[in-house]
Design an enzyme around this catalytic site. Structure first.
Site, short mmCIF file in Angstrom:
data_model
loop_
_atom_site.label_atom_id
_atom_site.label_comp_id
_atom_site.label_asym_id
_atom_site.label_seq_id
_atom_site.Cartn_x
_atom_site.Cartn_y
_atom_site.Cartn_z
N LEU A 1 11.10 0.91 7.12
CA LEU A 1 10.58 1.47 5.71
C LEU A 1 11.38 2.76 5.59
CD1 LEU A 1 8.37 1.11 3.71
CD2 LEU A 1 6.96 2.73 4.89
N GLU B 1 12.11 1.98 14.04
CA GLU B 1 11.42 3.22 13.70
C GLU B 1 9.92 2.92 14.59
OE1 GLU B 1 9.95 2.58 9.62
OE2 GLU B 1 10.13 0.31 9.92
N LYS C 1 6.54 -2.24 1.67
CA LYS C 1 5.34 -1.28 2.65
C LYS C 1 4.23 -2.36 2.75
CE LYS C 1 3.30 2.98 3.09
NZ LYS C 1 3.49 3.38 4.59
N TYR D 1 1.02 -1.07 -0.10
CA TYR D 1 0.01 -0.05 -0.16
C TYR D 1 0.82 1.35 0.09
CZ TYR D 1 0.81 0.97 5.12
OH TYR D 1 1.91 1.11 6.35
#
Lengths: 288, 288
Positions: B205, B180, B147, B33
């Protein structure tokens, strides 16, 4: 005969069975599933499968979409409507439909989807010659004990196996130990004749067939060790095999192209396959 | 005004927008996505978002569902139909619909779903007081550079943050380094005044806002280090902040309940927030 699926309270023709695009199963893999084998029209190991569904739901704090008894009733009705004699029931529960936002939605009703499938015949003679497996790094998340629909690493692993001409991929952790296959549990008979399979924990899914087999083996005079075993041990094993609800007990006769033991299904795997077949016979109500 | 979604070739009323239950996005998280911000009706950082979509698709060997140019056209049409001035376009592509089987299906057409959403106002004064984060173990898979829609660990992490009264959860790897947030990138200004954020790789990412900010910072006389930084470093940092397409540059003023630096948004985060706002102004076509 038309084929039906059950979707959130309704039996729908399979081709028209749909869920909303904001179902959290579709946008976040926020859901779990089970596959219950059907043999001679009977559900095999129904209770352990529904027990595990309850554990998976509990781990994610997803409520049962309806009572366990009703869920089982719907499964049976779907088997009847679809005329399934030998096959499986697929059950998927997600957190439901809500505007996309990572955290749990304040109010969402869990989604329930159920389908059935006829048994797909395994490749001819596979049990006679045994399955080949490859090994790959285990890149999955740390909660493989939850039977979540977040199966993308398993998809990539199974595809890698297929491209290598293998039946399955065994996943290897950072310490060099085999965790499990992408949809099966891994077993060996070690050099000392002991039956070894990884202990349950967050690194593997505690397979229903795995646990049923462990129960059957108890009292058979075989030493069983539930512990991690390394790829080196597997390569040096007398025998290897894998288990799952659809593969049952499947001898593994090659790992990464090298033969295991004699390179043919061994006596222990063959005996356990028969032992497990008798269990399925009993579940299906067939006379021994 | 009715709200539309785009689903596999058709603009559908949002409430009726559905996908088949055997879409591999629903059963396997076999899809990817992107979220493209819309500001003053303009797409922000459209090219890097579509570049990254292409990389995610390529990593999973999913073909583009239609040309990149047509995909962008549909996004703009959806923005127009839904009257979105400030908000976002959500784009999801999966491997398509096929009978459930882990490996890639022989023939499946990728599914494409696009929705829009109006901007949700962040909590009042959040930028003024800064966001609180908690830290959690990073339990995700090893390909966080893709992702994918397999976001269940992110869901659980965001929910843990919310329950702790925090805005985000920073994930910590086995070596004690922050990877992250669950939907944002993590940054610190270390004791020496250097800007530090994790280097791109399979553990994170590579955020579009992250990369845009790095480009903007170049030439501003700030020393930048793309490298892992530990939780201990973050706790001792002068400043911390997070970035994402929807949070932009957000000061982080508490980690696990302890203040970062002065406990108030610092000068670097504030300056970078303004720098990034000017970038968004330019993307939206607003005069500087």
């Amino acid at each position: 005969m038309p084929r039906f699926a059950y979707v959130n309270g309704r039996y729908r023709p399979h081709a028209e069975a749909a869920v909303h695009i904001e179902d959290r199963g579709y946008q976040f893999a926020d859901g779990v599933y089970e596959v219950v084998p059907v043999d001679d029209g009977a559900l095999v190991d129904e209770d352990p499968h529904l027990d595990r569904l309850g554990r998976s739901l509990g781990a994610l704090e997803i409520p049962w979409p309806l009572s366990r008894a009703n869920l089982a009733l719907i499964g049976r009705e779907l088997v009847r409507r679809n005329g399934i004699r030998d096959g499986l029931i697929y059950i998927q529960v997600t957190r439901g439909v809500a505007p996309r936002d990572h955290g749990f939605p304040a109010k969402a009703r869990p989604s329930l989807v159920m389908t059935t499938r006829r048994r797909r015949p395994l490749p001819a003679h596979l049990f006679d010659v045994g399955a080949k497996v490859i090994t790959i790094p285990d890149i999955r998340w740390r909660r493989c004990d939850i039977k979540s629909i977040g199966l993308l690493p398993n998809v990539l692993g199974k595809e890698a196996a297929r491209r290598a001409g293998a039946f399955e991929a065994w996943q290897v952790d950072d310490a060099g130990f085999i965790t499990e296959g992408t949809s099966t549990n891994a077993w060996i008979v070690d050099a000392a004749g002991r039956l070894v399979t990884r202990d349950p924990g967050a690194a593997i899914l505690s397979g229903v067939t795995r646990r049923a087999l462990l129960a059957l083996v108890a009292g058979q005079g075989i030493t069983v060790e539930e512990r991690p075993f390394s790829l080196a041990e597997a390569r040096a094993a007398r025998e290897a095999f894998l288990t799952s609800s659809t593969s049952l007990v499947m001898p593994v006769t090659a790992i990464d192209g090298a033969p295991v033991g004699s390179g043919r299904p061994g006596p222990v795997a063959t005996a356990l396959r028969q032992l497990y077949a008798a269990h399925v016979d009993a579940e299906a109500g067939r006379a021994p």
